[in-house]
Design a protein around this motif. Structure first.
Motif, PDB file in Angstrom:
ATOM      1  N   THR A  31      86.314 186.843  64.056  1.00 35.07           N
ATOM      2  CA  THR A  31      85.249 186.003  63.492  1.00 35.07           C
ATOM      3  C   THR A  31      84.426 186.836  62.505  1.00 35.07           C
ATOM      4  O   THR A  31      84.493 188.073  62.515  1.00 35.07           O
ATOM      5  CB  THR A  31      84.301 185.472  64.594  1.00 35.07           C
ATOM      6  N   TYR A  58      86.021 182.890  60.084  1.00 28.95           N
ATOM      7  CA  TYR A  58      86.944 183.374  61.118  1.00 28.95           C
ATOM      8  C   TYR A  58      88.348 183.535  60.542  1.00 28.95           C
ATOM      9  O   TYR A  58      88.665 182.990  59.480  1.00 28.95           O
ATOM     10  CB  TYR A  58      86.973 182.437  62.344  1.00 28.95           C
ATOM     11  N   SER A  60      92.193 182.725  60.485  1.00 27.60           N
ATOM     12  CA  SER A  60      92.978 181.582  60.963  1.00 27.60           C
ATOM     13  C   SER A  60      94.075 182.099  61.913  1.00 27.60           C
ATOM     14  O   SER A  60      94.425 183.287  61.895  1.00 27.60           O
ATOM     15  CB  SER A  60      93.612 180.827  59.789  1.00 27.60           C
ATOM     16  N   CYS A  92      83.968 184.916  70.836  1.00 25.14           N
ATOM     17  CA  CYS A  92      83.974 183.597  71.498  1.00 25.14           C
ATOM     18  C   CYS A  92      83.541 182.481  70.550  1.00 25.14           C
ATOM     19  O   CYS A  92      83.639 181.305  70.895  1.00 25.14           O
ATOM     20  CB  CYS A  92      83.097 183.625  72.749  1.00 25.14           C
ATOM     21  N   LEU A  93      83.078 182.830  69.353  1.00 24.29           N
ATOM     22  CA  LEU A  93      82.731 181.797  68.362  1.00 24.29           C
ATOM     23  C   LEU A  93      83.979 181.237  67.684  1.00 24.29           C
ATOM     24  O   LEU A  93      83.895 180.260  66.956  1.00 24.29           O
ATOM     25  CB  LEU A  93      81.826 182.400  67.263  1.00 24.29           C
ATOM     26  N   HIS A  94      85.129 181.867  67.923  1.00 25.53           N
ATOM     27  CA  HIS A  94      86.342 181.402  67.229  1.00 25.53           C
ATOM     28  C   HIS A  94      86.707 179.994  67.711  1.00 25.53           C
ATOM     29  O   HIS A  94      86.824 179.759  68.912  1.00 25.53           O
ATOM     30  CB  HIS A  94      87.514 182.361  67.468  1.00 25.53           C
ATOM     31  N   PRO A  95      86.886 179.030  66.763  1.00 22.69           N
ATOM     32  CA  PRO A  95      87.148 177.649  67.188  1.00 22.69           C
ATOM     33  C   PRO A  95      88.522 177.465  67.847  1.00 22.69           C
ATOM     34  O   PRO A  95      88.748 176.459  68.523  1.00 22.69           O
ATOM     35  CB  PRO A  95      87.077 176.854  65.871  1.00 22.69           C
ATOM     36  N   GLU A  96      89.445 178.430  67.624  1.00 23.31           N
ATOM     37  CA  GLU A  96      90.775 178.294  68.247  1.00 23.31           C
ATOM     38  C   GLU A  96      91.051 179.518  69.123  1.00 23.31           C
ATOM     39  O   GLU A  96      92.121 180.142  69.026  1.00 23.31           O
ATOM     40  CB  GLU A  96      91.837 178.124  67.163  1.00 23.31           C
ATOM     41  N   PRO A 121      83.851 180.333  75.318  1.00 28.79           N
ATOM     42  CA  PRO A 121      84.922 180.121  74.345  1.00 28.79           C
ATOM     43  C   PRO A 121      85.634 178.799  74.602  1.00 28.79           C
ATOM     44  O   PRO A 121      85.728 178.353  75.753  1.00 28.79           O
ATOM     45  CB  PRO A 121      85.857 181.302  74.599  1.00 28.79           C
ATOM     46  N   ARG A 122      86.110 178.173  73.516  1.00 30.14           N
ATOM     47  CA  ARG A 122      86.861 176.912  73.672  1.00 30.14           C
ATOM     48  C   ARG A 122      88.242 177.243  74.190  1.00 30.14           C
ATOM     49  O   ARG A 122      88.990 177.976  73.548  1.00 30.14           O
ATOM     50  CB  ARG A 122      87.026 176.247  72.308  1.00 30.14           C
ATOM     51  N   SER A 124      91.925 175.750  76.131  1.00 30.01           N
ATOM     52  CA  SER A 124      92.716 174.551  76.403  1.00 30.01           C
ATOM     53  C   SER A 124      93.209 174.597  77.854  1.00 30.01           C
ATOM     54  O   SER A 124      93.103 175.635  78.523  1.00 30.01           O
ATOM     55  CB  SER A 124      93.919 174.516  75.454  1.00 30.01           C
TER      56      SER A 124
END
Ligand code: SF4
Ligand code: SF4
Length: 343
Positions: A31, A58, A60, A92-96, A121-122, A124
């Motif tokens: 990030t 960030y 990709s 942990c700010l990374h969207p993926e 963190p997001r 799945s």
């Protein structure tokens, strides 16, 4: 059953890491920002003063994968190296976040990350944390008053987030180590013990050390006696720099082990290290680890840093009465790993 299989996979990966002698750190900023406002840190200071830098938000997932493959192909990242998912910024700010971990896992990397705990963190449902070898949490104290002075976050939320991260990562097969890096300031000495007990209750290694000027420019000014009056007054009020410098002088040496690590910013440039983010060139400019070490040795910044002993002063120094709990396979670790098997 799945957790047992994950435990076996983790043990195999840890064993491979121990078998290969390199143990280099390859630190990649996934990030482009940290959201804290820590006065004594170069990133936090810029946030406080609203100084903006032109950077990508960030990396990709595709860029991350290409970077990892380049690092592997050119010998920068082997089975005996650790892939760290941040240098300064908040991973942990990374969207993926989950996908980044998945790529690292598929590429056979042993990963670690450091977080201020401000955000969950997001992840799945199929998040697999088996290749996460360690997670560090940095804390500037153990009360809202201490957080108001440094990170400027809600303390209760931080505690709840850290508890969530430890539990969730373990549930998803993380058999690595968690560490609480407690930064000791003059105003939070009485909070060390409550923080230690809390870390112990979570099965987290407790690592207190004296906070220092985590800002290479201002550290150089401090060592040369050129700090501005206001900043110096704050340093004298908050930090134990006297203890820190005395410890560092005992440890002083003329080589720097950071030179054999690799540090990459979010835009894909190699930077000097976790103390100095001046760019050395694009990652693809370097064809081998030896070439990078040579570039460090010839760097004007490194020569100056070695001469001024910056690289020694800007390191954790132990706190009286406490030891830095190491990441070792002790009976405590085995107990925790067993509990993780049943989560
Ligand atoms: S010390 Fe850590 S949490 Fe604070 S601003 Fe710097 S990088 Fe962010
Ligand atoms: S000598 Fe200083 S600038 Fe160079 S890698 Fe070491 S700590 Fe970083």
């Amino acid at each position: 059953m799945t957790q047992f299989l994950k435990a076996l996979a983790a043990a195999k990966r840890f064993w491979e890491y121990k078998r290969y002698p390199s143990a280099r750190g390859v630190e990649v900023e996934i990030t482009g920002a940290c959201n804290a406002r820590c006065y004594y840190c170069q990133v936090g200071y810029d946030n406080l003063k609203q100084i903006r830098h032109e950077k990508k938000a960030y990396l990709s997932v595709d860029e991350f994968q290409r970077m990892i493959r380049f690092l592997k192909e050119h010998g920068f990242l082997t089975k005996g190296d650790r892939l760290v998912l941040n240098v300064w910024n908040e991973p942990c700010l990374h969207p993926e976040f989950s996908k980044i971990i998945k790529i690292g896992h598929q590429e056979g990397c042993l990963m670690s990350l450091n977080t201020n705990g401000s955000i969950r963190p997001r992840i799945s449902d199929d998040f697999d944390a088996v290749s996460i070898g360690n997670v560090g949490f940095s804390m500037p104290g153990f009360s809202q008053a201490s957080y108001d002075r440094i990170h400027q976050f809600d303390f209760e939320r931080i505690k709840s987030n850290i508890e969530w991260i430890v539990k969730t990562f373990r549930e998803h097969g993380c058999f690595g180590f968690f560490m609480l890096r407690f930064h000791v300031y003059r105003f939070n000495v009485h909070e060390i013990e409550p923080a230690r007990k809390w870390a112990q209750s979570l099965g987290v290694c407790f690592q207190p050390y004296y906070a220092y000027i985590n800002d290479s420019l201002r550290m150089q000014q401090y060592l040369r006696g050129e700090l501005s009056g206001e900043y110096l007054a704050n340093v004298s009020k908050d930090l134990f720099m006297d203890r820190h410098c005395a410890y560092s002088r005992r440890e002083a040496c003329c080589v720097c082990d950071f030179m054999s690590n690799v540090y990459i910013d979010v835009d894909g440039f190699v930077i000097h290290c976790c103390l100095d983010s001046t760019r050395m060139g694009c990652l693809t400019d370097f064809e081998s680890p030896e070439q990078l070490v040579k570039a460090h040795r010839n760097s004007r910044i490194c020569k100056k840093c070695l001469a001024d002993l910056n690289h020694c002063v800007m390191r954790p120094s132990p706190v009286d009465g406490y030891v830095l709990e190491k990441q070792r396979v002790t009976s405590k670790y085995l107990y925790q790993a067993l509990k993780t098997c049943f989560l």
